[in-house]
Design an enzyme around this catalytic site. Sequence first.
Site, PDB file in Angstrom:
ATOM      1  CE  LYS A 125      60.382  66.811  35.772  1.00  0.00           C
ATOM      2  NZ  LYS A 125      61.054  66.325  35.624  1.00  0.00           N
TER       3      LYS A 125
ATOM      4  CD  GLN B 171      62.887  69.083  32.928  1.00  0.00           C
ATOM      5  OE1 GLN B 171      62.452  68.916  34.429  1.00  0.00           O
ATOM      6  NE2 GLN B 171      62.165  68.607  32.915  1.00  0.00           N
TER       7      GLN B 171
ATOM      8  CG  ASP C 173      63.833  61.246  34.748  1.00  0.00           C
ATOM      9  OD1 ASP C 173      62.506  61.280  34.545  1.00  0.00           O
ATOM     10  OD2 ASP C 173      64.361  62.109  34.778  1.00  0.00           O
TER      11      ASP C 173
HETATM   12  N1  LIG Z   1      63.697  64.893  33.236  1.00  0.00           N
HETATM   13  C1  LIG Z   1      63.273  64.956  32.473  1.00  0.00           C
HETATM   14  N2  LIG Z   1      63.243  66.178  31.029  1.00  0.00           N
HETATM   15  C2  LIG Z   1      62.201  66.340  31.246  1.00  0.00           C
HETATM   16  C3  LIG Z   1      61.087  64.878  31.015  1.00  0.00           C
HETATM   17  C4  LIG Z   1      61.324  63.705  31.711  1.00  0.00           C
HETATM   18  O1  LIG Z   1      60.109  63.477  32.062  1.00  0.00           O
HETATM   19  N3  LIG Z   1      62.520  63.982  32.703  1.00  0.00           N
HETATM   20  N4  LIG Z   1      59.300  65.214  29.883  1.00  0.00           N
HETATM   21  C5  LIG Z   1      59.969  66.243  29.584  1.00  0.00           C
HETATM   22  C6  LIG Z   1      58.740  67.520  29.915  1.00  0.00           C
HETATM   23  N5  LIG Z   1      58.071  66.997  31.574  1.00  0.00           N
HETATM   24  C7  LIG Z   1      58.627  66.571  32.687  1.00  0.00           C
HETATM   25  O2  LIG Z   1      59.795  67.299  32.906  1.00  0.00           O
HETATM   26  C8  LIG Z   1      57.120  67.364  31.227  1.00  0.00           C
HETATM   27  C9  LIG Z   1      55.477  67.761  30.444  1.00  0.00           C
HETATM   28  C10 LIG Z   1      54.627  68.460  30.544  1.00  0.00           C
HETATM   29  C11 LIG Z   1      53.838  68.213  31.938  1.00  0.00           C
HETATM   30  C12 LIG Z   1      52.468  68.561  32.240  1.00  0.00           C
HETATM   31  O3  LIG Z   1      52.096  68.290  33.238  1.00  0.00           O
HETATM   32  N6  LIG Z   1      51.857  68.332  30.901  1.00  0.00           N
HETATM   33  C13 LIG Z   1      50.611  70.051  31.307  1.00  0.00           C
HETATM   34  C14 LIG Z   1      51.060  71.302  30.653  1.00  0.00           C
HETATM   35  C15 LIG Z   1      51.264  71.693  30.755  1.00  0.00           C
HETATM   36  C16 LIG Z   1      51.133  73.194  30.523  1.00  0.00           C
HETATM   37  O4  LIG Z   1      50.490  74.507  30.644  1.00  0.00           O
HETATM   38  O5  LIG Z   1      52.277  73.812  30.190  1.00  0.00           O
HETATM   39  C17 LIG Z   1      49.367  68.358  30.555  1.00  0.00           C
HETATM   40  O6  LIG Z   1      50.085  67.979  29.746  1.00  0.00           O
HETATM   41  O7  LIG Z   1      48.664  68.740  30.911  1.00  0.00           O
HETATM   42  C18 LIG Z   1      55.020  67.633  33.198  1.00  0.00           C
HETATM   43  C19 LIG Z   1      56.486  67.083  32.621  1.00  0.00           C
HETATM   44  C20 LIG Z   1      61.052  67.273  29.017  1.00  0.00           C
HETATM   45  N7  LIG Z   1      61.670  66.875  29.376  1.00  0.00           N
END
Ligand SMILES: Nc1nc2c(c(=O)[nH]1)N[C@@H](CN(C=O)c1ccc(C(=O)N[C@@H](CCC(=O)O)C(=O)O)cc1)CN2
Length: 287
Positions: free
Chosen positions: A53, A97, A120
Site C-alpha cells: 500500500k 490493517q 476503507d
Molecule cells: N484494512 C484492511 N484490511 C484488510 C483488507 C482491506 O481491504 N482493508 N483486505 C485484506 C488484505 N488486503 C489489503 O489489505 C489485500 C490482499 C491482497 C492483495 C493483493 O494484491 N493480492 C495479490 C497477491 C499478493 C500475494 O502475492 O500475496 C493478488 O491477488 O494478486 C492486496 C490487498 C485483509 N485485510
Amino acid sequence: MSSAIINGKEIGQEIRSSVAERVARLKEQGLIPGLAVVLVGDNQASATYVRNKQKSCEAIGMFSELIKLPEETTQEELLVQIELLNNREDIHGILVQLPLPKHIDEDTVIATIAVEKDVDGFSPVSVGKMMLGQETFLPCTPFGVMKLLEYSGIEIAGKHAVIVGRSHIVGKPMGQLLLQKDATVTYTHSKTPDLPSFTKQADILIAAVGRANFITKEHVKEGAVVIDVGINRDENNKLCGDVNFAEVDGIASHITPVPGGVGPMTITMLLFNTVQAAETKLANKMK
Ligand SMILES: Nc1nc2c(c(=O)[nH]1)N[C@@H](CN(C=O)c1ccc(C(=O)N[C@@H](CCC(=O)O)C(=O)O)cc1)CN2
C-alpha cells in the site's frame, strides 16, 4: 475454449494512472494527498499488504505514513493513535490493517476513524450510507470487483449474481453494490445446504468464502462470469483463490485469476478513495 481472463493488474494500472493525474492536479493546488496506515502486531501477510500500500502511494506521488505498533498494544492506546490521525491536517485517509490482534475489538477501532477519512469504507456510518445508496467511500475489494466488471464490459442489470461468503468487508457489501446496479442477488455461504443448486444459477458468481479451491466445476453454469476474491495457500503453500481455476476454466465465460485478479484492485481502490478524500477536503476548504 479457455475462459477470458479478467486482468486486475492491467485494469488496476489503468485506474491508477488516472488517480495519479488527480494527485498531480491536487499538488498544483498545494495539497498532497496523505494516507496513514496503522499496523498492529507481527502478522507477516499484513506487513506485506501494508508495504504494498505504501509503495503504491509513493508510485503515484501520494504521501503515506506507517504507524507500526507492537502486538501488545492495548485497545486504548490504539484509539489514541486514531484520534491523533483524525485531527491531522496532512492525513486525508486512515486505514487500520485487519486482522487486529485478538484482544482488540475491531468494530470499536473502526468506528473511531473519522468518517471523512474512512477510506476503507468499513465504519458503521460508511456502511449505512452505502446501504442507502448515498455518497460515501465504498469498501475497496467489492468496489474493485465492480470496476473489474465495468472495465470488462460485463452487463450487471437483470443478471443473477450469487455471492458465496458473507463477511462484512467483502460478501455483504458486494451483494449490495450489485443490487444497486439492478442485479438479482442471492447470498450463500459455507453452510448453505446443496450449494451447487444455488451457484449453478449464477450469471455472475462471486467466490468470497476464504477456502482454497472451494468452488469446482460442479458449482458453475456454462458461460457464467466467475470472480474469485479468495487469497489462500494450498497444501503446497502456493497462493490460490477460492475457485479451482483449472476446473472452472473453459466453463466460465470470464474468470479472475489469483494472483492478478481482484487483489491488485483492492489497493487501487484504496488510492482512489484517498484521492477522493483529499479532493473533498480541498473543495470544502474553498467553500
Ligand atoms: N484494512 C484492511 N484490511 C484488510 C483488507 C482491506 O481491504 N482493508 N483486505 C485484506 C488484505 N488486503 C489489503 O489489505 C489485500 C490482499 C491482497 C492483495 C493483493 O494484491 N493480492 C495479490 C497477491 C499478493 C500475494 O502475492 O500475496 C493478488 O491477488 O494478486 C492486496 C490487498 C485483509 N485485510
